[in-house]
Design a protein around this motif. Sequence first.
Motif, PDB file in Angstrom:
ATOM      1  N   GLY A   1      -3.091  21.501   5.050  1.00  0.00           N
ATOM      2  CA  GLY A   1      -4.528  21.459   4.798  1.00  0.00           C
ATOM      3  C   GLY A   1      -5.189  22.799   5.092  1.00  0.00           C
ATOM      4  O   GLY A   1      -4.584  23.858   4.945  1.00  0.00           O
ATOM      5  N   GLY A   2      -6.413  22.751   5.556  1.00  0.00           N
ATOM      6  CA  GLY A   2      -7.199  23.962   5.766  1.00  0.00           C
ATOM      7  C   GLY A   2      -6.586  24.953   6.730  1.00  0.00           C
ATOM      8  O   GLY A   2      -6.687  26.170   6.527  1.00  0.00           O
ATOM      9  N   ILE A   3      -5.921  24.464   7.793  1.00  0.00           N
ATOM     10  CA  ILE A   3      -5.395  25.410   8.774  1.00  0.00           C
ATOM     11  C   ILE A   3      -4.290  26.278   8.180  1.00  0.00           C
ATOM     12  O   ILE A   3      -4.027  27.377   8.674  1.00  0.00           O
ATOM     13  CB  ILE A   3      -4.862  24.689  10.041  1.00  0.00           C
ATOM     14  N   GLY A   4      -3.647  25.788   7.112  1.00  0.00           N
ATOM     15  CA  GLY A   4      -2.593  26.586   6.495  1.00  0.00           C
ATOM     16  C   GLY A   4      -3.116  27.863   5.869  1.00  0.00           C
ATOM     17  O   GLY A   4      -2.361  28.803   5.638  1.00  0.00           O
ATOM     18  N   PHE A   5      -4.406  27.908   5.582  1.00  0.00           N
ATOM     19  CA  PHE A   5      -5.003  29.056   4.917  1.00  0.00           C
ATOM     20  C   PHE A   5      -5.789  29.938   5.880  1.00  0.00           C
ATOM     21  O   PHE A   5      -6.409  30.912   5.456  1.00  0.00           O
ATOM     22  CB  PHE A   5      -5.909  28.586   3.773  1.00  0.00           C
ATOM     23  N   MET A   6      -5.770  29.600   7.155  1.00  0.00           N
ATOM     24  CA  MET A   6      -6.470  30.413   8.149  1.00  0.00           C
ATOM     25  C   MET A   6      -5.565  31.538   8.626  1.00  0.00           C
ATOM     26  O   MET A   6      -4.407  31.321   8.968  1.00  0.00           O
ATOM     27  CB  MET A   6      -6.873  29.545   9.349  1.00  0.00           C
ATOM     28  N   MET A   7      -6.097  32.754   8.649  1.00  0.00           N
ATOM     29  CA  MET A   7      -5.295  33.904   9.073  1.00  0.00           C
ATOM     30  C   MET A   7      -4.872  33.797  10.531  1.00  0.00           C
ATOM     31  O   MET A   7      -3.862  34.369  10.942  1.00  0.00           O
ATOM     32  CB  MET A   7      -6.081  35.198   8.849  1.00  0.00           C
ATOM     33  N   GLU A   8      -5.654  33.052  11.331  1.00  0.00           N
ATOM     34  CA  GLU A   8      -5.307  32.896  12.742  1.00  0.00           C
ATOM     35  C   GLU A   8      -4.084  31.996  12.936  1.00  0.00           C
ATOM     36  O   GLU A   8      -3.429  32.044  13.980  1.00  0.00           O
ATOM     37  CB  GLU A   8      -6.497  32.300  13.511  1.00  0.00           C
ATOM     38  N   PHE A   9      -3.773  31.189  11.927  1.00  0.00           N
ATOM     39  CA  PHE A   9      -2.626  30.273  11.991  1.00  0.00           C
ATOM     40  C   PHE A   9      -1.423  30.975  11.384  1.00  0.00           C
ATOM     41  O   PHE A   9      -1.521  31.672  10.379  1.00  0.00           O
ATOM     42  CB  PHE A   9      -2.963  28.993  11.213  1.00  0.00           C
ATOM     43  N   ASP A  10      -0.247  30.794  11.991  1.00  0.00           N
ATOM     44  CA  ASP A  10       0.915  31.613  11.620  1.00  0.00           C
ATOM     45  C   ASP A  10       1.548  31.259  10.275  1.00  0.00           C
ATOM     46  O   ASP A  10       2.264  32.072   9.697  1.00  0.00           O
ATOM     47  CB  ASP A  10       1.995  31.510  12.708  1.00  0.00           C
ATOM     48  N   LEU A  11       1.313  30.076   9.755  1.00  0.00           N
ATOM     49  CA  LEU A  11       2.009  29.649   8.548  1.00  0.00           C
ATOM     50  C   LEU A  11       1.854  30.631   7.393  1.00  0.00           C
ATOM     51  O   LEU A  11       2.793  30.877   6.636  1.00  0.00           O
ATOM     52  CB  LEU A  11       1.512  28.263   8.121  1.00  0.00           C
ATOM     53  N   GLN A  12       0.665  31.218   7.257  1.00  0.00           N
ATOM     54  CA  GLN A  12       0.411  32.125   6.142  1.00  0.00           C
ATOM     55  C   GLN A  12       1.288  33.371   6.177  1.00  0.00           C
ATOM     56  O   GLN A  12       1.503  34.028   5.148  1.00  0.00           O
ATOM     57  CB  GLN A  12      -1.077  32.516   6.104  1.00  0.00           C
ATOM     58  N   LEU A  13       1.837  33.712   7.337  1.00  0.00           N
ATOM     59  CA  LEU A  13       2.729  34.877   7.432  1.00  0.00           C
ATOM     60  C   LEU A  13       3.968  34.680   6.566  1.00  0.00           C
ATOM     61  O   LEU A  13       4.431  35.602   5.892  1.00  0.00           O
ATOM     62  CB  LEU A  13       3.132  35.123   8.886  1.00  0.00           C
ATOM     63  N   TRP A  14       4.515  33.475   6.599  1.00  0.00           N
ATOM     64  CA  TRP A  14       5.702  33.163   5.786  1.00  0.00           C
ATOM     65  C   TRP A  14       5.320  32.987   4.317  1.00  0.00           C
ATOM     66  O   TRP A  14       6.041  33.456   3.434  1.00  0.00           O
ATOM     67  CB  TRP A  14       6.377  31.904   6.319  1.00  0.00           C
ATOM     68  N   PHE A  15       4.215  32.314   4.080  1.00  0.00           N
ATOM     69  CA  PHE A  15       3.768  32.092   2.704  1.00  0.00           C
ATOM     70  C   PHE A  15       3.588  33.421   1.969  1.00  0.00           C
ATOM     71  O   PHE A  15       4.058  33.594   0.834  1.00  0.00           O
ATOM     72  CB  PHE A  15       2.452  31.306   2.691  1.00  0.00           C
ATOM     73  N   ARG A  16       2.907  34.364   2.590  1.00  0.00           N
ATOM     74  CA  ARG A  16       2.625  35.637   1.932  1.00  0.00           C
ATOM     75  C   ARG A  16       3.893  36.420   1.630  1.00  0.00           C
ATOM     76  O   ARG A  16       4.010  37.082   0.594  1.00  0.00           O
ATOM     77  CB  ARG A  16       1.663  36.469   2.779  1.00  0.00           C
ATOM     78  N   ARG A  17       4.873  36.351   2.521  1.00  0.00           N
ATOM     79  CA  ARG A  17       6.110  37.103   2.289  1.00  0.00           C
ATOM     80  C   ARG A  17       6.954  36.492   1.174  1.00  0.00           C
ATOM     81  O   ARG A  17       7.472  37.206   0.319  1.00  0.00           O
ATOM     82  CB  ARG A  17       6.886  37.217   3.601  1.00  0.00           C
TER      83      ARG A  17
END
Length: 394
Positions: free
Chosen positions: A336-352
């Motif tokens: 959900g929304g937290i997956g798109f927050m820069m403060e949450f780590d998940l986006q680090l893997w998504f972007r790579r």
Amino acid sequence: MDILMNDDEQMIADSARQFLEAECTPKLARAMEVDELGYPKDLWAKVAELGWQGMCLPEKVGGSAMPLLYLGLVLREVGRTIAPLPLHSTAVASITIATDGTDEQQQKYLPDVVAGKSVMTWAFSEKDPRFLPDAVQMSAKADGKDFVLNGTKMFVDNYVAANQMLVVARTTAGSKGSDGLSLFIVDTATKGLSSTPLITLAKDRQAEVTFKDVRVPAANVIGKVGGAWPVVEAMLDRGTALLCAQMVGAARKDIEMAIEYAKFRQAFGQPIGAFQSVGHTCADMQIWVDGGELLTFEALWKLDQGQPAWVEVSQAKSFCNEKLEAAVRNSQSIHGGIGFMMEFDLQLWFRRVSAWSMRMGTTYEHRARIARALIDMPGDVILGRPVPVVPEAA
């Protein structure tokens, strides 16, 4: 190919994971996104002590002469921990020198790679970003004992940190296709080189590199002048398969976080993973990552066996481009929304994973390569390689 790891392979994978999970935290990945070089030199030195830079290099230069598959296992763990290391670009270039360079070139450049004193990269793409020989327009004119290079290369990984880069240029004026291409070892400190940093989705280090009358000694040519395409094609195939291994590692870690979240995130009195739509999505993600891993390591295994592997490489990359990107995108949705927050780590893997899916050839390039191998097209060429003609039935 045995799809189960043997004891040596399992040891390599386990030791790499233990080391990287201890050394490479999301905090380090975030710090390197704003670092000038993009990687920590102390970690690069530690990795050299483990022998990763020299894993697939010959023993005569201090390497271990191990199969390419072993490096794939290490890069899978590099992807899993999103370790900010220039290992992929260094491996692509150094293995090419090891397989196709002269003894003098190997002795001059590879010991420093093994010791962790040198970073390498390679430069192929230009204005036309496709991985086709016709896309190379950079000129290299013979001048005495040197060649003079002029042109621009795009999307050069880790150029700001590299000591040397392998550059593909056209040494025969007016040549087309794979004819007239040569491969050079270029010192990044050479006069006439300039670069412009490129902002990437992964926030790693890529650059546009401009060559203006850059002089390169003839002794730095890898292979035959004007006949380097087979060497370049092999380099790109190795690099593509190894990048797939990195993508698989990152995607698996990403979906593990999503599956774990689905077990404990409550909605309407039960975990969201109990809902069919979420549960089936998790199953899809698992299938896609497992499929990408199997295709990737089949390609690496065939490369190690010295068998033609270009179709397997393209199968792995086209599949990983689509399915791993879909997997990490679904992981974002599950969070959900937290997956798109820069403060949450998940986006680090998504972007790579998303960034890597756009490198080393698009899905469409690799699909076209596979498609031409499946049909009888006499005289057709797949990236410079004639397609075998199947005799007609009597």
